[in-house]
Design an enzyme around this catalytic site. Structure first.
Site: not given
Length: 443
Positions: A270, A273, A337-338, A371, A430
């Site tokens: 990661q 990235h 995220e992970h 991934d 109503h």
């Protein structure tokens, strides 16, 4: 703490959670993008004002400025698609075909179905599902092209039946789109691809231009500028978005029996990235953290993208906790995220997970499988958004519409209930809309 951990040249921080006060704990869990958010917001706002005002001309100038490419046309022509097919190695194409099959199988199994129920005699309530008419997909290709992201977005869009799909991906230095991204898009049935990246691509899809059609909803991950652009167009009402999906992040919870080489490899996968990615390790074993540090040094030295990974590691943490229960409490607050559970009995701990984009159980499940080819989607909420958002699915590309129908019998059965509640709320119009029908039904 090891002598290595005291070395000031280490790019990451090593922490004892129990020794930190609340301020230090909050600082330890701060994402890099949160530190530069103000400057990012201003830069993105300028782009989002420029594109709707000046259209294609603004897109050309921004592409030249940020991608250093001068383009006459943004849309990928048929000849470029054909050239891409010829350029992609057969082994890579076959791998994408296999990945696509698993992604489709997983997403098809989770598709929602409409339903109808009679809630009272003569009253039928339904839920019908319709595809989002116009969707825009963003596939990053900055420091590394991501054909896998094209599969993750195009396949659920196809399963949802979205009638109009466009994809934006940054141009390469020669003015072409990455061939593997184009092949992946075509494999999943998407044929309109535009060579645009960054915040300007999000603006083009949100507002439209002479060349790029506007869309109803924008999907896909990206760097801090892409993520901020998505947030701003959603706030403006120009287009909806899938979720906040910015720089990548992973949190690993590991026990003393974890394989240190595996853990280090997952952290680095990661970190490579981008420099604004973040990786965290939580463990109740100081010895395991020592071994992971040794592996990080050894593996980092051999990585082609070591400089990028090293910059990401400067905002990363190796944290010793008193117990695994503490680790899960920290993880749930961080909402990664992970989330990798490098534990001896990972499934036994799964009920402790309250907020995460995607979870990876055990030593033999690296995040990289998700991934690429396990079948789950890798477009996931970041920056803590996993507390309220979910990863991309077929449902992300669909709208659910409720429908109701009451017969004469139905209005007589439940109309009185509506009148009573409407009058209690002081909404006499109503109540009257129902009461008139009750009178007519009684006549």
């Amino acid at each position: 703490m090891s002598a290595r951990a005291a070395d000031e040249t280490l790019p990451w921080s090593r922490l004892e959670w129990s020794a930190l006060d609340e301020t230090a704990r909050a600082r330890a869990l701060t994402r890099p993008v949160q530190v530069v958010a103000a400057a990012t917001r201003e830069a993105v706002a300028a782009v989002l004002a420029n594109v709707p005002a000046r259209g294609d001309q603004a897109l050309r100038e921004l592409t030249l400025r940020f991608d250093r490419v001068e383009l006459d046309a943004f849309e990928v022509a048929p000849a470029e698609f054909s050239a891409a097919e010829a350029a992609v190695a057969p082994a890579l194409r076959q791998a994408m075909v296999e990945a696509a099959q698993r992604i489709e199988a997983f997403h098809r199994a989770g598709m929602s179905a409409g339903y109808a129920v009679e809630t009272a005699p003569g009253v039928v309530c339904e839920r019908i599902i319709r595809p989002v008419p116009r969707v825009g997909l963003y596939v990053p290709a900055g420091s590394a092209p991501l054909p896998s992201t094209a599969l993750m977005l195009c396949i659920p869009a196809a399963l949802a039946g979205c009638p109009k799909v466009v994809l934006c991906t940054p141009p390469r230095s020669d003015g072409t789109a990455d061939p593997a991204v184009l092949v992946a898009a075509r494999l999943a049935g998407v044929h309109r691809v535009f060579k645009l990246g960054g915040a300007q691509a999000i603006a083009a899809m949100a507002f439209g231009s002479e060349s790029v059609p506007g869309v109803d909803k924008i999907f896909g991950p990206g760097n801090a500028y892409v993520d901020e652009a998505k947030r701003q167009v959603a706030q403006s009402g120009a287009a909806a978005i899938d979720m906040p999906a910015g720089p990548s992040e992973v949190l690993v919870i590991a026990d003393a029996g974890a394989d240190a080489a595996f853990v280090a490899a997952d952290l680095l996968s990661q970190a490579e990235h981008g420099p604004d990615s973040q990786v965290l390790l939580l463990s109740d074993s100081a010895a395991l953290i020592d071994r992971v540090e040794q592996q990080l040094h050894a593996q980092l030295a051999a990585l082609p993208r070591a400089d990028i990974a090293r910059r990401a590691l400067s905002a990363s943490r190796l944290v010793r906790v008193d117990s695994l229960a503490d680790a899960f409490a920290i993880s749930n607050a961080y909402a990664p995220e992970h989330l990798i559970l490098a534990l001896r009995e990972p499934r036994a701990w799964l009920d402790r997970v309250e907020a995460a984009g995607s979870v990876f159980l055990g030593d033999w499940t690296p995040e990289a499988l998700g991934d690429y080819c396990s079948g789950t989607n890798h477009v996931l909420p970041t920056s803590g958004a996993a507390r309220a958002w979910s990863g991309v699915s077929v449902a992300s590309f669909q709208n659910s519409v409720s429908v109701q129908a009451a017969s004469r019998e139905g209005i007589l059965a439940i109309g009185g209930c509506a009148v009573t509640m409407a009058r209690a709320e002081g909404l006499d119009a109503h109540a009257n809309a129902v009461a008139l029908r009750l009178e007519a039904a009684d006549a």
